[in-house]
Scaffold this motif. Structure first.
Motif, short mmCIF file in Angstrom:
data_model
loop_
_atom_site.label_atom_id
_atom_site.label_comp_id
_atom_site.label_asym_id
_atom_site.label_seq_id
_atom_site.Cartn_x
_atom_site.Cartn_y
_atom_site.Cartn_z
N GLY A 241 0.79 -1.23 0.00
CA GLY A 241 0.00 0.00 0.00
C GLY A 241 0.82 1.27 0.00
O GLY A 241 0.28 2.37 0.18
N THR A 245 2.83 -0.16 -7.06
CA THR A 245 2.13 -0.42 -8.32
C THR A 245 1.73 0.91 -8.97
O THR A 245 1.86 1.06 -10.18
CB THR A 245 0.88 -1.29 -8.05
N TYR A 246 1.31 1.87 -8.18
CA TYR A 246 0.94 3.19 -8.69
C TYR A 246 2.13 3.80 -9.43
O TYR A 246 1.99 4.33 -10.53
CB TYR A 246 0.53 4.07 -7.50
N1 LIG Z 1 1.82 9.05 -5.19
C1 LIG Z 1 0.53 8.71 -5.08
N2 LIG Z 1 -0.43 9.62 -5.28
C2 LIG Z 1 -1.73 9.30 -5.14
N3 LIG Z 1 -2.18 8.08 -4.79
C3 LIG Z 1 -1.27 7.12 -4.58
C4 LIG Z 1 0.13 7.38 -4.71
N4 LIG Z 1 0.79 6.26 -4.42
C5 LIG Z 1 -0.14 5.33 -4.13
N5 LIG Z 1 -1.36 5.83 -4.24
C6 LIG Z 1 -2.63 5.10 -3.98
O1 LIG Z 1 -2.39 4.31 -2.83
C7 LIG Z 1 -3.02 3.04 -2.92
C8 LIG Z 1 -1.98 1.94 -2.73
O2 LIG Z 1 -1.03 2.04 -3.75
P1 LIG Z 1 -0.47 0.76 -4.52
O3 LIG Z 1 -1.52 -0.22 -4.83
O4 LIG Z 1 0.34 1.27 -5.66
O5 LIG Z 1 0.44 0.17 -3.37
P2 LIG Z 1 1.43 -1.08 -3.45
O6 LIG Z 1 2.63 -0.68 -2.71
O7 LIG Z 1 1.62 -1.48 -4.86
O8 LIG Z 1 0.62 -2.17 -2.63
P3 LIG Z 1 0.67 -3.78 -2.78
O9 LIG Z 1 2.02 -4.22 -2.31
O10 LIG Z 1 -0.42 -4.23 -1.89
O11 LIG Z 1 0.42 -4.12 -4.21
C9 LIG Z 1 -3.68 3.00 -4.29
O12 LIG Z 1 -5.02 3.34 -4.12
C10 LIG Z 1 -2.96 4.09 -5.06
O13 LIG Z 1 -3.78 4.64 -6.05
#
Ligand SMILES: Nc1ncnc2c1ncn2[C@@H]1O[C@H](COP(=O)(O)OP(=O)(O)OP(=O)(O)O)[C@@H](O)[C@H]1O
Length: 652
Positions: A241, A245-246
């Motif tokens: 989170g 991935t974002y």
């Molecule tokens: N820089 C950013 N600006 C706006 N929203 C963000 C940003 N980074 C992440 N988010 C939001 O935060 C949430 C979690 O991000 P994301 O899914 O990319 O996390 P992750 O690290 O890939 O998690 P996981 O390991 O569970 O896959 C998503 O809803 C994403 O849209």
């Protein structure tokens, strides 16, 4: 000059009396100084003292008559104790005023927060804001092109939902610095304070900076390097989170557009996921892939489909499809997305020759590495795999920094095994970008610190002191019992016919030879992995006190279990195939026995005996392998219980 500190009890009592006396003198003096000229005159008359001179002279005369030194009226010359008493009361007054102001500020902030739907602790918030005001202004970002390994940090914004739950933004970013404000409470249970940790990286991106800015200073400067035949691997690392991935999704489309615009090569894409030590093709129905290593040490992912893309739109669509397969998979069980590493590989080829390669790796949630103490075996194995792969990745990246002659322990995990050529060979044609993503909430501080310490170790010059604080306790684990192989409760032996005995023996010998060969190959492969795991363990032990030998043993056990599981599955499938063949023969034999034609009961018995013996042989081998596997699973369980117990003791 420092005041002499009383040392003995007598000194202390003397000091106390002196202070009291000084205090009385001070009061008396203040009283005289506050008297009106008429009162002074009257008082002098009352005491039968002369009344001539100026008012000041009369005051001094009156002071002298009261045992005071007239020169004391000059405050600068007062005794140090008197001064300090005045100072104390002044400070007390200031403190009281400040406390009132603070209280008012807190109440105002609280009301403001309530109005905005926030539930954070206003005291910590105020402390962080005050600290933030002292953080130096942000420097210009540097482009990654000048670096072999570019280590960046990206902080995501705090969400309203998190704030409503009482989260406070406890991360400050000011390129190239990132600060973690750890919120703490003193042992008195009341006094709140911050423990501030500062890290410096190549680039630090704040919550206000978008994907385009991150791309501008990370991947974009490396496009010419890719087009010039280099291999770039970009990792997104961090807690679940935190925005991995974002960030990856943002970079994917931008880099594809730029590469297509600048190259005439043919673009190939493959997208796979590594989950619990196994590989799945995201662009081919998540079909299971085999990781193979040939005699020359080349790694192949057997079954992985590489798709060509005619233009950037097609390529982006394929990548989005891969992402969606991963996402769809994760929505059914959100836990799973953070447990897998996703590797998107774009290869540029001209006349079948690779002229550039880009790998975008969205790593599993770093906190999942701690799951090796879970109650659930599957979770434990996945956790151990993640822990192993992240440790191996760290050492492989560091080896890349050391140059082409450095040992790259890529066999330390499945993930580093498949990414081998990102770290090896002439290191001049390899570059790595590590984007460490962090969540801003104060309750994630521990994870953020672990992520930042991990990233810190990848830098050219680690700031030291901060080690990767993964769960790696130094447990006192009892030796695991040796596996005792249980014999299969065998069926009653049927004396076979002479010719059959010979054929059986030959078959048995052949099977045993094959088994021996397989076992040897597996042992060799495992042996190489163990060697690299040991190397990684040693490297970590140099820096990480808590990284014990036991965690390495645990990793080895998990590695063995995963290898045996593969083998057992393969054997099971083979046994079913053999059984099906025997079944067909049995059917034929029964049809013959039940038919109208000549039927020789001796021949029937003899054939049936052969078939039953073959069946027993097939399942005997499988059963023995199953028992060994079962014993290893029990060992793993036992070992994990010890680790859990030791972690609990460690925390006490
Ligand atoms: N820089 C950013 N600006 C706006 N929203 C963000 C940003 N980074 C992440 N988010 C939001 O935060 C949430 C979690 O991000 P994301 O899914 O990319 O996390 P992750 O690290 O890939 O998690 P996981 O390991 O569970 O896959 C998503 O809803 C994403 O849209």
């Amino acid at each position: 000059m420092d005041k002499k500190v009383p040392v003995t009890q007598a000194d202390k009592i003397k000091e106390k009396f002196k202070n009291q006396k000084d205090y009385q003198y001070l009061k008396k003096e203040q009283l005289i100084e506050a008297m009106s000229p008429e009162d002074i005159l009257q008082e002098l008359k009352n005491k039968g003292l002369p009344t001539y001179g100026t008012n000041r002279e009369r005051i001094d005369r009156l002071k002298k008559a009261n045992g005071l030194n007239p020169s004391d009226s000059n405050p600068a010359k007062k005794g140090s104790v008197v001064n300090s008493i005045e100072e104390i009361s002044k400070k007390r007054e200031e403190r009281r005023k400040k406390m009132e102001e603070d209280k008012l500020y807190k109440e105002e902030r609280k009301a403001e927060n309530v109005a905005m739907g926030k539930g954070g602790d206003v005291v910590f918030e105020a402390m962080i804001n005050q600290f933030r005001s002292q953080v130096p202004l942000q420097d210009q970002h540097i482009p990654s092109s000048s670096l072999k390994i570019c280590v960046c940090v990206r902080k995501r914004p705090i969400f309203a939902k998190e704030e409503a739950q009482g989260e406070i933004d406890s991360i400050s970013c000011s390129n190239p610095r990132v600060l973690v404000h750890e919120t703490k409470v003193k042992v008195d249970g009341i006094t709140k304070y911050l423990e501030n940790h500062t890290f410096v990286f190549d680039n630090t991106f704040s919550e206000k900076e978008d994907n385009a800015t991150v791309y501008e200073y990370s991947l974009k400067p490396l496009c010419p390097f890719i087009l010039g035949g280099g291999t770039v691997t970009c990792f997104a690392y961090g807690q679940t989170g935190s925005g991995k991935t974002y960030t990856m999704k943002g970079l994917q489309s931008m880099v594809v557009n730029d590469l297509f615009a600048a190259s005439r090569a043919t673009f190939f894409v493959s997208f796979f996921e590594i989950y619990g030590g196994k590989c799945f093709d995201l662009l081919n129905d998540r079909s299971k892939l085999l990781i193979l290593e040939d005699g020359n040490g080349n790694i192949q992912i057997q079954g992985l489909v590489e798709h060509t893309a005619a233009n950037q739109v097609e390529l982006i669509q394929m990548i989005e499809y891969g992402n969606s397969v991963r996402t769809t998979h994760s929505t059914t069980s959100n836990e799973d997305s953070s447990r897998s590493h996703a590797v998107c590989q774009i290869t540029l080829k001209q006349k079948n020759i690779i002229v550039g390669k880009l790998r975008l790796v969205d790593l599993a949630g770093s906190e999942r590495a701690q799951d090796c103490i879970s109650n659930n075996r599957q979770r434990r194995i996945e956790g151990a795999e993640i822990n192993k792969s992240l440790l191996a990745l760290k050492e492989c990246i560091r080896a890349l920094r050391k140059g082409p002659d450095a040992h790259v322990p890529y066999r330390g995990s499945k993930m580093t095994l498949v990414l081998r050529d990102s770290f090896e060979g002439g290191s001049d044609d390899k570059k790595v970008i590590m984007i460490t993503c962090i969540s801003p909430g104060h309750s994630s501080s521990d994870h953020s610190l672990n992520s930042l310490r991990y990233a810190d170790r990848l830098k050219e010059q680690s700031s030291g002191g901060n080690q990767v604080n993964q769960f790696i306790p130094k447990p006192d684990v009892a030796p695991v019992k040796k596996v005792v192989q249980q014999p299969l409760p065998s069926a009653k032996k049927i004396p076979p016919a002479k010719k059959e005995v010979k054929r059986d023996l030959e078959r048995q010998e052949k099977q045993e030879k094959q088994d021996r060969q397989d076992r040897q190959e597996r042992q060799e492969k495992l042996g190489k992995s163990f060697k690299d795991m040991e190397y990684i363990h040693d490297k970590n032990s140099e820096e990480e006190d808590k990284f014990g030998r036991d965690i390495l043993d645990f990793h080895e056990k998990v590695e063995t279990i995963l290898a045996e599981e593969e083998e057992l599955l393969e054997n099971h499938v083979n046994a079913i195939k053999d059984d099906a063949q025997i079944l067909t023969k049995e059917g034929e034999l029964i049809a013959l026995a039940q038919g109208d034609g000549d039927y020789d009961v001796d021949s029937y018995v003899q054939q049936m005996e052969i078939l039953i013996k073959q069946k027993l042989q097939v399942y005997q081998g499988l059963y023995e392998k199953l028992l060994v596997f079962k014993a290893h699973l029990n060992e793993e369980e036992e070992f994990s219980n010890h680790l859990t117990q030791n972690l609990q003791n460690f925390k006490k």
